[in-house]
Design a protein around this motif. Sequence first.
Motif, mmCIF file in Angstrom:
data_model
loop_
_atom_site.group_PDB
_atom_site.id
_atom_site.type_symbol
_atom_site.label_atom_id
_atom_site.label_comp_id
_atom_site.label_asym_id
_atom_site.label_seq_id
_atom_site.Cartn_x
_atom_site.Cartn_y
_atom_site.Cartn_z
ATOM 1 N N LEU A 91 44.426 34.481 34.456
ATOM 2 C CA LEU A 91 44.250 35.775 34.263
ATOM 3 C C LEU A 91 43.280 36.049 33.148
ATOM 4 O O LEU A 91 42.807 37.371 33.206
ATOM 5 C CB LEU A 91 45.755 35.985 33.632
ATOM 6 C CG LEU A 91 47.031 36.212 34.809
ATOM 7 C CD1 LEU A 91 48.434 36.322 33.886
ATOM 8 C CD2 LEU A 91 47.025 36.901 35.813
ATOM 9 N N GLN A 147 47.511 42.974 35.018
ATOM 10 C CA GLN A 147 47.167 41.477 34.854
ATOM 11 C C GLN A 147 47.860 40.593 33.669
ATOM 12 O O GLN A 147 47.475 39.293 33.846
ATOM 13 C CB GLN A 147 45.808 41.224 35.112
ATOM 14 C CG GLN A 147 44.906 41.558 36.216
ATOM 15 C CD GLN A 147 43.620 42.166 35.968
ATOM 16 O OE1 GLN A 147 42.832 41.995 35.093
ATOM 17 N NE2 GLN A 147 43.441 43.167 36.984
ATOM 18 N N PRO A 194 49.152 39.953 40.533
ATOM 19 C CA PRO A 194 47.974 38.688 40.057
ATOM 20 C C PRO A 194 48.864 37.797 39.066
ATOM 21 O O PRO A 194 48.732 36.562 39.336
ATOM 22 C CB PRO A 194 47.221 39.617 39.089
ATOM 23 C CG PRO A 194 47.786 41.055 38.845
ATOM 24 C CD PRO A 194 48.476 41.104 40.219
#
Lengths: 187, 799, 393
Positions: free
Chosen positions: B698, B686, B96
């Motif tokens: 994020l 993340q 991510p």
Amino acid sequence: MARYGMVLDYKNCINCKACEVACKEENGVLLGADAHRIWVGVDEIKGEYPLLDIVSSTFMPSQCQHCDNAPCEEVCPTHATYYDDNGVVRVDIDKCILCSYCMNACPYDARYVDSRTMTVDKCNFCSDTRLSNGEVTTACQATCPTKVRIFGDLDDPDSEISEILRTREHFTLKPHLGTKPKLFYVM
Amino acid sequence: MQMEVSRRKFLQGSVALSVAGGSAITATNLFGSGDKAHGKLSITTKTGVGGDSQYVATLCEMCVNKCAAMARVEDGVITKLDPNPLFPKSKNMLCPRGNAGIQAVYDPDRLKSPMIRIGEKGKGQFKKVSWDEAYKYIEEKMTKILEEEKDNRSSFLFCAGEGMAEHTFKTFYQAFGSSNWLNHSSICLQTVASGYGVTIGAYPQADLENAKYVIMAGANRAEAIVTPDTMNLFKNTKGRGTKLICVDPRFTNTAAKADKWLAIKPGTDLAFVLALTYVVLSEELENKEYVKANFNGFEEYKEHVIGNKYTPQWAEKITGIKAETIIEIAREFMVNAPQSIYYPGRRSTFAKNDFQLRRAMAIFQGLGGGIDCKGGLVFGSKVKIKNHAALEPIYARAQSRAITKKADAKVGEAGYDDCAIVTGGGSWLDWRERFLTNKMPYKVRGMFCYKHNPMQNMPNTKKTAEMLKRLELVVVIDTMPSDTVMYADVVLPECTYLERTDPIKTFGGVEPSVAVRNKVIEPMYETKPVIEILRGLTNKISKPLFEISKKYDEDIQDEIKDSDEESVYKEFDITKPFAHDQEYLNKHAVEDYPGAYNELVKNGVFYPHKSTDFKQLSVNEHQYYKEKNKSYSVNGGRAKTHSNKVECNLINLSKKGVDPMPVWKDEYNYKVPKDKFRLLTGRHAQFTQSGTANNSMLRDLMMENYIWINKRVAIERGIKFGDTVEVSSKTGSTRIKAYPTEKIAPNQVFFIHGFGEESSELTWAYKNGGNDNAVIEDIIEPTYGAAAMHETNVEIRKV
Amino acid sequence: MNLKNIIPIKEGFTLKSLFEYEKTPLNNFVAVTTISLVLLFFMGVITYLMHGHHAYNVTREHPWGLLIGMYVFFVVSSTGLCIISSFGHVFNIKEFKIIGKRAIAGAIIAILSGFAVIAFEIGHPVTMMIYNVLSPGLTSAIWWMGTLYGLYLTLIIFEFILLQKNDHKWGWYFSLGGLVIGVIAHSNLGSVFGFLIARPISNGVFYPVYFILSAMITGSYLIFLLYGFRYKMNFPPEVTAMLTKLAKVLGLLLAILIFFEAWKFLTAIYGGKPEKADVALHILGGANFWIGEFLLGMLIPFIIVIYSKGKAIHTLVWASITGMVGIFFMRYDLVHDTQLFPMQTLKIREYQLAPTWIEYFPSFAEIAISIGAIGIAIAMYYVASKAFELDHR
Ligand SMILES: Nc1nc2c(c(=O)[nH]1)N[C@H]1C(S)=C(S)[C@@H](COP(=O)(O)OP(=O)(O)OC[C@H]3O[C@@H](n4cnc5c(=O)[nH]c(N)nc54)[C@H](O)[C@@H]3O)O[C@H]1N2
Ligand SMILES: Nc1nc2c(c(=O)[nH]1)N[C@H]1C(S)=C(S)[C@@H](COP(=O)(O)OP(=O)(O)OC[C@H]3O[C@@H](n4cnc5c(=O)[nH]c(N)nc54)[C@H](O)[C@@H]3O)O[C@H]1N2
Ligand code: SF4
Ligand code: SF4
Ligand code: SF4
Ligand code: SF4
Ligand code: SF4
Ligand SMILES: [Mo]
């Protein structure tokens, strides 16, 4: 002309949400809690520390199921929601009147309102951003660290997705509703 | 088709918007932009719908892993980062954070131009200056200090976080001639790297792709992403080939993927490993042949473990893990060995005994023979590339490293004041403590900091602030107005990783390769890559520094006498390492491989076997090396120590006051006073440490960190989900929202590291969530002076 | 051609005459309330025009809000009035002949008010007009709803004109047409909910049937209110006779409704089918149902009818107010309850509580438009009563 579907090898999923970011960046999905095409669900764990129920915290990646018998398409008054040539359930933003009926009709919470166009948006298997450029993977599949996702043509018996569905046990979500999802969870 | 066209128009609109948003920022104030006022920003663009996009092969730098990415550029704007499937280390993935790297480029809070402090330190008041003014300012202050310190180059500290260009900065440190270097190791992996280093000769990798049995203790690969481990492991868990035992006080995402989760008491892993060892040795389950051929000091160790009665029953009381479970795991491990792995871990030093723990782990691994072999711990190999020549000037007056030997050291004892051994990366906590308590052997008055955030990254934030306040010249090279930047005298803005070409790097392992980060777009604002910053800076300071040395440095004076000033200066000229462009240096680095450079520029990745071995196996999977070409075993299955043996008993250590074999001591027992909690810290998939808290993409996934507190305890204390609590210790306090959960023990709490920033120039990160290092005590691990991060007990109060 | 040729407008009707009314305290009160409500409506609309759909509290999980409830409320009222009025001029039940014009005027006004509300709920009403025709979604209950209500409105407007012109022959055809289309449209509206396979609490035959039944009840309440106001409670004998009869019909309808509801909940709960039973029990745990729907909407009027054998028509006028409040709750709850159960029951963020019942409370704009629309309806009714002869002669 294909019939696209996705297999989710969901036991691989580590709930990292790379897929969610990839989707947002690829498809220009706005930020905000409501605005997401894809997500990973998890149950709060059951049991008391330290006797916790490991299996109760399985990660369930999900997105639009691209139902073969899609309630969202059935209820759309203007055919804004339609099946494209590849069996992908899509929304034509020019025709969407934002009646929100499809959002109510979808059993999977796959739809939301894009606040720029004020029309309904959802996963479209990256049809306009990737498939139309000749790419064969979706943004969420390509990025997934543990390779949970396998996208492909269900009508092609030689495709990897067809092979997996022939050989591995799988299930779909809320099958009793008869929506015929094209997202398959393999066990 | 109609649809595609209308989307296209829409795209242009939104791309244009984000560019405009980007450049508008320069015009307004120093940090800020118009967008900040709204407190909300979304810079996603619908992408890829036109045919005119370009792709640039790059490497991610959102964390240490350096995954390979293909950046898509449309109209000069980076619109997407996709994984580059060619890289064996990252295996066709971006996590991510890697995906959200675009936001690091277009973050409106970014540093945009050089700045000089005008207000009080820590308050973030700066004036914008030109690069030249910034260099000039540094030159003036620096020459003044060096003049006063009579050219002691060590009066400047250099510190750096991990990164592709870390070495470029280190070259500057070396050229400058200081001996004070600090990096992340003492707050990250020092004890594990050294523990394995002295025991099996290297900090190994783990062949999780082929392991059948994995004990993962104190590592969280589902959330603390390390490539290729994360990808390799979780494709095989949950009954699909690899049995995973997760040992962690908390129920992590790794625990969720495990077959068994053992809720160990913090800091007691050593007892657990000793008991596993006890089972193996007492039941003689070890690989006898392997041990015989490859162990040093096995008999002593066996006697030690058996003699001290490190039994499972003994360990049960200490660790909280049932004796039967320990027995079962020891047996299963050995049944699967050598394809079983006691995973070494990465961030270590949770407790003071960590070095001994890692030794015990390495020895236990060796008992099964799983070293330098398929499915075990591996050393791997490397594709050799050329380093560019570094400058190693010696300045006669530069003092040696600011560490003090033990005052009362006995003859032959090599210990230091605060820890037994000091390594290249130094000990941050020791160093800071000595600085603050005026125990330095000489004055250290200035600091250069590159890609490192001491204000956030080490326990006891107050002390770091104090240290930064006392230093007279703090120069920080960063991309963001970090908490440390707030304490800088001079801020030099580097461009982000997507705006620069970095040194080519070789990545060792079972499937070694070389990869490069190519510049994707031109640097925005007035930012530059560190190599150019250093080029500019050294051009300014090289001569003046020489003048000072000329005045004080006897060697130089002698040399000038022998030859002439010009030729002496030529040798000492510190601009040399930065004179060339990175592209030029990169070309040189791989010139032994014909075509490699072009391949790297085009596709980002190169290794000699690629042309014959690489192929796509399925939609997701690729073959990088044919099985026979993989480097599972590079040392004949032996350890890489000098003796090529696993070292159980390191007599040398005892000379430094360190136990030669891992010993359990009563002081290691886990104790938490009533009504207090042990604070744990760690990663989240993340976020990266302190560097991503301002990333709006994020943050969209998780707005802030929450403190985990046991559900039943929370009920007792009337704390509900989302309530704000104050967490405090001797060191300080922080405020954070509560997340009652059964995933943590009643006398422990946990929250994710890297939040609660104090820099008001970070729109989204500022005071968002809790800052663990404001609370964690600066407890020093005795062997390497690493920071023992999980030894702090805290109080919790609902506010 | 003059408007008067199409439809007979009262002699002496001018714009100015709109401002002339008997200044009794009640009339003043009604006037002030109406104007306030109309203003409120426009405030809501302005808020909507400024902020678009963001002005509403509808979410991904709860996409339909108060406006849909209010829309249903109005169209049910319209159909109700149409059905009740048809007793007289379609089925020739003598006592009901007198209500034709007033009821049809009410029906037109109610549905126009409903359209006024839904116009601000549908994100793109103009697009709707275009693509309802260009690419009709024939499987969509909403498409049919729009189409049928459009047709229905056209028919009852004709019906009204013909009634005004005393053209009973054509009037009868249009009345019948209006009734038939109205009933179809209306049960189709029930199917908008009934077709939702995703929502077990609404899915099935119940709503299409219930909509007709509750429409008739709504129609009855409205007739009581319209006549109560028209005659200031001094009913002429023919009206008394009509209302007494209507009261008995109302009693019967309420009995059936209570019977329906009881079985709906029993079948929903029995066997504990997931989602369906959960939602049913949740509804039964709330005040909205017991006080709003049951007490105000059903029980109070029912007890009055039973207790007075339908004779307490004055009390029933008052009870119709509680009845209409109850009806409002039925509409709002219908929409809300359909969406109560989350389609996503897992946590999708690290730090969040597991989704439970979906919560929703209307925003200012939604409340303003919805409640304000009642003012629009009253205002239209006032104009209609000034402009047209609504009494039976
Ligand atoms: N309490 C607690 N403390 C910890 C940890 C923990 O888990 N808990 N973890 C420890 C570990 S394992 C480590 S490795 C350290 C890490 O500590 P650091 O090395 O300080 O790393 P970060 O916290 O990520 O901060 C990196 C800084 O570099 C900046 N930066 C990012 N990209 C660039 C770039 O391209 N160029 C330049 N010039 N700057 C850039 C960021 O803005 C940020 O200010 O922290 C340690 N500290
Ligand atoms: N997403 C993401 N990935 C990263 C990073 C990042 O910031 N974000 N950073 C990278 C860096 S620099 C590093 S060093 C690594 C760190 O990688 P790891 O070391 O794997 O991760 P941590 O979360 O720091 O700590 C590991 C676990 O140890 C547990 N733990 C705490 N105390 C004890 C104990 O006494 N015994 C045992 N058995 N367990 C304990 C914690 O609960 C935590 O879950 O991750 C790397 N990868
Ligand atoms: S990217 Fe893959 S592993 Fe990560 S959350 Fe999505 S599906 Fe799960
Ligand atoms: S999941 Fe929902 S949105 Fe997707 S096709 Fe099915 S019903 Fe439609
Ligand atoms: S909101 Fe748009 S896509 Fe959904 S049903 Fe209505 S018109 Fe169709
Ligand atoms: S297929 Fe494409 S649109 Fe659908 S969730 Fe994945 S990335 Fe998003
Ligand atoms: S693990 Fe994620 S953040 Fe780290 S380098 Fe790879 S993609 Fe980037
Ligand atoms: Mo680290």
